[in-house]
Design a protein around this motif. Structure first.
Motif, short mmCIF file in Angstrom:
data_model
loop_
_atom_site.label_atom_id
_atom_site.label_comp_id
_atom_site.label_asym_id
_atom_site.label_seq_id
_atom_site.Cartn_x
_atom_site.Cartn_y
_atom_site.Cartn_z
N SER A 87 -1.15 4.86 1.47
CA SER A 87 -0.89 6.01 0.62
C SER A 87 0.62 6.24 0.47
O SER A 87 1.11 6.49 -0.64
CB SER A 87 -1.56 7.25 1.22
OG SER A 87 -1.27 8.39 0.44
N GLU A 90 2.04 3.54 -1.80
CA GLU A 90 1.74 3.83 -3.20
C GLU A 90 2.69 4.88 -3.76
O GLU A 90 3.16 4.77 -4.89
CB GLU A 90 0.28 4.27 -3.37
CG GLU A 90 -0.70 3.13 -3.19
CD GLU A 90 -2.15 3.58 -3.17
OE1 GLU A 90 -2.42 4.79 -3.39
OE2 GLU A 90 -3.02 2.73 -2.93
N GLU A 94 5.28 4.26 -6.83
CA GLU A 94 5.28 5.11 -8.01
C GLU A 94 6.69 5.64 -8.30
O GLU A 94 7.11 5.70 -9.45
CB GLU A 94 4.30 6.27 -7.84
CG GLU A 94 4.20 7.19 -9.04
CD GLU A 94 3.84 6.47 -10.34
OE1 GLU A 94 4.42 6.84 -11.39
OE2 GLU A 94 3.01 5.55 -10.32
#
Length: 120
Positions: A87, A90, A94
């Motif tokens: 997580s 990610e 991003e």
């Protein structure tokens, strides 16, 4: 690892994030005993109550557990730690992709730049 604290967000949130990163990166390995609240607070230069709040959040997140006789330990649940690690990765990806888009690069171009960076 140095503690990096800023005035733009609550200190306990920043401590939680940094402790989480230390757990997922293996600074505090699975099943390891965590330093005491007072020791961590002294290292970070914060009030022990602030550090306690951060550690309580880590318990809520399932990354640490409190044992009355052994103090706090990092979870032994490798899947839970890996889930948090992915997580966080990610989120960082991003940020990279959106930052590159701001500069006018496509996702493909941004990915290619990363691949070229590794080669050279």
């Amino acid at each position: 690892m140095q503690w990096k604290l800023t005035d733009d967000r609550p200190i306990w949130v920043q401590l939680t994030e940094q402790l989480t990163e230390r757990i997922v990166s293996g600074v505090y390995p699975l099943g390891a005993r965590m330093p005491s609240v007072r020791d961590l607070a002294a290292q970070a230069g914060v009030n022990p109550n602030t550090m306690q709040r951060a550690l309580a959040q880590l318990e809520t997140d399932g990354l640490v557990a409190t044992n009355r006789t052994a103090g706090r330990t990092v979870t032994e649940d490798a899947d839970a730690v890996e889930h948090v690690r992915l997580s966080l990765a990610e989120d960082k990806m991003e940020l990279y992709v959106s930052g590159m888009a701001t500069l006018g690069y496509t996702e493909t171009q941004a990915a290619q730049m990363l691949l070229n960076r590794r080669k050279g």
